[in-house]
Write an enzyme that holds these catalytic residues in place. Structure first.
Site, PDB file in Angstrom:
ATOM      1  N   CYS A 106       0.101  -1.534  -0.108  1.00  0.00           N
ATOM      2  CA  CYS A 106       0.199  -0.135  -0.155  1.00  0.00           C
ATOM      3  C   CYS A 106       0.714   1.143  -0.361  1.00  0.00           C
ATOM      4  O   CYS A 106       0.734   2.308  -0.002  1.00  0.00           O
ATOM      5  CB  CYS A 106      -0.694   0.019   0.991  1.00  0.00           C
ATOM      6  SG  CYS A 106      -2.006  -1.484   1.564  1.00  0.00           S
ATOM      7  N   CYS A 426       0.939   2.820   5.993  1.00  0.00           N
ATOM      8  CA  CYS A 426       1.904   1.278   7.044  1.00  0.00           C
ATOM      9  C   CYS A 426       0.560   0.780   5.722  1.00  0.00           C
ATOM     10  O   CYS A 426       0.046   0.645   4.845  1.00  0.00           O
ATOM     11  CB  CYS A 426       0.613   0.522   8.187  1.00  0.00           C
ATOM     12  SG  CYS A 426      -1.813   0.319   8.041  1.00  0.00           S
TER      13      CYS A 426
END
Length: 456
Positions: A106, A426
């Protein structure tokens, strides 16, 4: 960019002698759409091309003035494995401009941006376009391993007898497809399951998660209606209408959200479809330059890109806690404190993940026990935190979210008259070896300086 309407007193400089100033000139993105909607018949490079063309149109930069292009993506389309190159050629960039694709879950477009920063800092380039794309409407679905082996063997078979023998060995079980999953390879656990366990470990209730998700959608709707999401460009989808805004922003009510059942840990989990980010299609692009080159070409940069760190944690029990670990590190590198930051933009994978990080950052015990620090990190003031919505509401195309976060920080600094902004995200993916321990989470943080608050 116009000077911010709210002027604040300039804080200390982050300028370093002998180090180039690297700036964000502009950032754009396609509307982020729920997968399976208007973009469903496209391919990833179509969205990436649209973002690149949008950046060209908005900046007016000559196509041959770009030295390099870097794109991030997660689930790759096998036909366009280097999507950066295919999108760049489709957008009309010179075939002499190198382009490569990175993947880091991500934070893939974050990695693209820090790659751009590195190329400029090293003196290799002055002008780099970075971006990211994700297309969840059509992900690669593989045959089973046994079926793949049979098909490859068939391709090599020379006689009819060999081919018939291989075909005769095919069983119904061979035809079962392998579907992609948002799961850790090392633990076989889905990220939603990890988020649910993390929320439970930090005592984050279902109500707290639903409240934060509702906050995200409410703020996103207000920002959209007020025209604050300036990075969104209109995109004429071939064979369909023009798309000009995100379609996942849907403010609901606590009563409606409470009706949803747990999505991962059943029946007692707290993570639901309403307090999780949804599968999204979209692309983003930013123009990063050395300050000297930007000014020489007549651009007024939006922000300085000052510093960043990557950290890694245990992928089993601390998969989504990276922002807690990375925030104090990047602040120390920049010589700043939490109170110096005017704008915070954290990636919202799950409401439970955000709330768990905030609780960890506010815990002396966690900081001392797991981080080896004397006192807690401290929590970002909510009046500075994700005020224009976040991934829960705007959407989360895995490879493209990083550029959205960066551009949002720059725009908020200008709008709110702030000086420093911080991004945290994250992710699963990137493996780091430290003391012979496999670690997989790679949060990335940037510190920004508002360009309109005077010289450094």
């Amino acid at each position: 960019c116009a000077a911010p309407s709210l002027q604040t007193k300039s804080k200390k400089t982050l300028s370093r002698p002998g180090v180039k100033n690297i700036v964000l000139v502009e950032g754009v993105r396609t509307p982020f759409l729920m997968s399976g909607t208007t973009y469903t018949d496209l391919m990833p490079h179509d969205l990436a091309r649209a973002a690149l063309q949008g950046l060209l149109n908005r900046t007016g930069i000559p196509k041959d003035a770009v030295d390099y292009i870097v794109y991030g993506t997660v689930i790759q389309e096998v036909k366009t494995s280097n999507v950066a190159r295919e999108a760049a050629l489709g957008a009309g960039f010179s075939d002499k401009v190198p382009a490569h694709t990175v993947t880091m879950a991500c934070i893939s477009s974050n990695q693209a941006m820090t790659t751009a920063v590195g190329l400029i800092a090293a003196g290799q380039c002055d002008t780099v376009v970075a971006g990211g794309v994700e297309f969840m409407s059509d992900v690669p679905i593989r045959h089973s391993r046994k079926m793949r082996k049979t098909m490859l063997s068939l391709n090599k078979a020379k006689t009819l007898g060999q081919k018939l023998s291989l075909i005769g060995g095919i069983r119904m079980a061979h035809l079962s497809p392998e579907l992609p999953a948002v799961a850790e390879f090392s633990t076989a656990e889905t990220m939603g399951h990890s988020a649910d366990r993390l929320a439970a470990a930090f005592g984050v209730s279902r109500v707290e998660q639903d409240e934060f998700a509702l906050r995200s959608h409410t703020f996103a709707k207000k920002a959209q209606d007020a025209g604050l999401l300036q990075d969104v460009i209109s995109f004429k989808v071939p064979g369909r209408d023009i798309v000009s805004k995100d379609n996942g922003i849907r403010p609901s009510s606590m009563e409606q959200m409470a009706k949803l059942k747990p999505a991962f840990i059943k029946p007692h989990g707290t993570v639901t479809a309403a307090n999780s980010s949804f599968l999204t299609d979209g692309a983003s692009a930013v123009l990063i330059m050395s300050e000297e080159k930007a000014l020489a070409m007549g651009y007024k940069p939006k922000a300085y890109l000052r510093d960043f760190v990557y950290v890694s944690q245990d992928p089993k029990d601390q998969l989504l806690l990276g922002p807690t670990y990375a925030t104090p590190k990047v602040l120390e590198r920049a010589g700043l404190s939490l109170s110096d930051i005017d704008v915070f933009e954290f990636h919202e994978a799950f409401a439970g993940q955000i709330m768990a990080n905030l609780k960890a950052m506010d815990s002396d015990w966690f900081t001392q026990t797991y981080m080896g620090r004397k006192s807690k990190v401290g929590t970002p003031p909510m009046e500075k935190f994700n005020l224009w919505g976040g991934s829960l509401s705007l959407g989360h195309p895995f490879g493209a979210t990083g550029c959205r976060l960066v551009t949002t920080v720059a725009h908020r600094l200008q709008k709110e008259g702030g000086q420093y902004g911080l991004v945290a995200a994250c992710a699963a993916g990137g493996q780091v070896k430290n003391i012979d321990t496999l670690m997989k989470e790679d949060p990335k943080l940037f510190v920004y300086k508002n360009k309109d608050l005077g010289p450094l």
